[in-house]
Design an enzyme around this catalytic site. Structure first.
Site, PDB file in Angstrom:
ATOM      1  N   ASN A 165       0.852  -1.197   0.000  1.00 33.38           N
ATOM      2  CA  ASN A 165       0.000   0.000   0.000  1.00 33.38           C
ATOM      3  C   ASN A 165       0.888   1.247   0.000  1.00 33.38           C
ATOM      4  O   ASN A 165       1.984   1.224   0.555  1.00 33.38           O
ATOM      5  CB  ASN A 165      -0.878   0.002   1.263  1.00 33.38           C
ATOM      6  CG  ASN A 165      -1.787   1.217   1.344  1.00 33.38           C
ATOM      7  OD1 ASN A 165      -2.453   1.577   0.364  1.00 33.38           O
ATOM      8  ND2 ASN A 165      -1.835   1.860   2.504  1.00 33.38           N
TER       9      ASN A 165
ATOM     10  N   SER B  97       4.957   6.601   2.567  1.00 39.63           N
ATOM     11  CA  SER B  97       5.433   5.262   2.908  1.00 39.63           C
ATOM     12  C   SER B  97       4.815   4.245   1.966  1.00 39.63           C
ATOM     13  O   SER B  97       3.638   4.348   1.602  1.00 39.63           O
ATOM     14  CB  SER B  97       4.996   4.876   4.336  1.00 39.63           C
ATOM     15  OG  SER B  97       5.351   5.868   5.281  1.00 39.63           O
TER      16      SER B  97
ATOM     17  N   ASP C 294      -3.031   0.673   7.767  1.00 41.10           N
ATOM     18  CA  ASP C 294      -1.697   1.240   7.529  1.00 41.10           C
ATOM     19  C   ASP C 294      -0.677   0.809   8.581  1.00 41.10           C
ATOM     20  O   ASP C 294       0.193   1.590   8.986  1.00 41.10           O
ATOM     21  CB  ASP C 294      -1.782   2.792   7.467  1.00 41.10           C
ATOM     22  CG  ASP C 294      -2.771   3.260   6.414  1.00 41.10           C
ATOM     23  OD1 ASP C 294      -2.804   2.660   5.330  1.00 41.10           O
ATOM     24  OD2 ASP C 294      -3.518   4.219   6.685  1.00 41.10           O
TER      25      ASP C 294
ATOM     26  N   HIS D 119       0.954   5.209   1.263  1.00 41.61           N
ATOM     27  CA  HIS D 119       0.250   6.059   2.234  1.00 41.61           C
ATOM     28  C   HIS D 119       0.965   7.411   2.334  1.00 41.61           C
ATOM     29  O   HIS D 119       2.191   7.451   2.439  1.00 41.61           O
ATOM     30  CB  HIS D 119       0.228   5.365   3.604  1.00 41.61           C
ATOM     31  CG  HIS D 119      -0.535   6.143   4.629  1.00 41.61           C
ATOM     32  ND1 HIS D 119      -1.918   6.188   4.645  1.00 41.61           N
ATOM     33  CD2 HIS D 119      -0.114   6.929   5.646  1.00 41.61           C
ATOM     34  CE1 HIS D 119      -2.307   6.967   5.639  1.00 41.61           C
ATOM     35  NE2 HIS D 119      -1.239   7.425   6.262  1.00 41.61           N
TER      36      HIS D 119
END
Ligand code: GRF
Length: 210
Positions: A114, A143, A152, A116
Site C-alpha cells: 500500500n 510510505s 496502515d 500512504h
C-alpha cells in the site's frame, strides 16, 4: 539472473478514485523504468478517473462494488477470484479506500503493498495530509508498506521524507506529496520486480531523494 532477463512482475491494482499512483505505475512500465505489467485494475467504485486511466493504457479494468456484497469477506472473495483468474502475483493498493480481511490477505500472503501519504507509523487512516498539517509537523512524507489486517500498520518497505513549508495548505502539500508518492511507489515496485524485496522481506529500502 540479470534483471532484464527476469519475467515481468504481474500486478493487480486496487483503486477507489483518481488513480494518479496507478498512472505512475503505467507510465513507468511504458517508459521501461519498471519491468512489470498490470494484469488487472479493480475499483470498488464506478465512474472514477482511475478506470479511465486503465482503459487509456489498454489495461483490463473492472468495477467490483463493495456495496453489492453482504459481507466484507464476500467482497474480498470476489476480488481474490478476479485477481487469481488474471494470474496476478503482487497486489498494489493505490488509493484503495477499503480495509482488506484475512480472506484477501491469505490469498496473496506477503504480496500486498500500500502507498500512504505520511511517514508511518505517524498519521495512519484517512486524510493523513490534513492530520499532519493539523499537528503542525515540519516533516512528513510517504510510505510504501506491506498490508496486514490493520489500517496502515504493516511492515514498512520504503519511505520518502517531505518538508512542510511555511504557508503550505492541503493543496500545495498534496501536490508535492503526489510527486513523491509516484516516485516511491515505482521505486518499491522495482525492488520487488528485481527480487531485492521478497514477500514480507525484512530488508528496509533506503528512501530515494525527493
Ligand atoms: C494517495 O495519496 C495514496 O497515498 C492514498 O490515497 C491517495 C490516492 O491518490 N492511499 P491517487 O488515487 O493515486 O491519485
Amino acid at each position: 539472473m540479470a534483471a532484464s532477463a527476469r519475467t515481468s512482475l504481474a500486478l493487480g491494482v486496487l483503486v477507489s478514485g483518481n488513480g494518479s499512483n496507478l498512472q505512475a505505475i503505467l507510465d513507468a512500465i511504458t517508459e521501461k523504468r519498471l519491468n512489470a505489467r498490470v494484469e488487472l485494475v479493480i475499483s470498488n467504485r464506478a465512474g472514477v478517473t482511475a478506470l479511465e486511466r486503465a482503459s487509456a493504457a489498454g489495461v483490463t479494468a473492472r468495477v467490483i462494488a463493495h456495496r453489492e456484497f453482504q459481507t466484507r469477506e464476500a467482497f474480498d472473495a470476489a476480488l481474490v477470484t478476479a485477481f487469481e483468474e488474471a494470474h496476478v502475483e503482487w497486489i498494489v493498493l493505490a488509493g484503495f479506500m477499503r480495509v482488506l480481511t484475512p480472506t484477501f490477505l491469505r490469498a496473496f500472503p506477503g504480496r500486498i503493498i500500500n502507498i500512504h501519504p505520511a511517514l508511518l507509523p505517524a498519521f495512519p487512516g484517512v486524510d493523513a495530509i490534513g492530520q499532519a498539517l493539523a499537528y503542525g509537523v515540519k516533516v512528513t512524507g510517504c510510505s510504501v508498506h506491506f498490508v496486514d489486517e490493520g489500517v496502515d500498520t504493516g511492515r514498512i518497505i520504503a519511505q520518502t521524507p517531505l518538508s512542510v513549508e511555511v504557508g503550505d495548505d492541503h493543496d500545495s502539500l498534496a501536490k508535492r506529496m503526489h510527486v513523491a508518492e509516484h516516485r516511491l511507489l515505482v521505486h518499491a515496485l522495482n525492488e520487488i520486480a528485481s527480487g531485492r524485496i521478497s514477500p514480507n522481506a525484512q530488508r528496509i529500502v533506503p528512501p530515494e531523494p525527493v
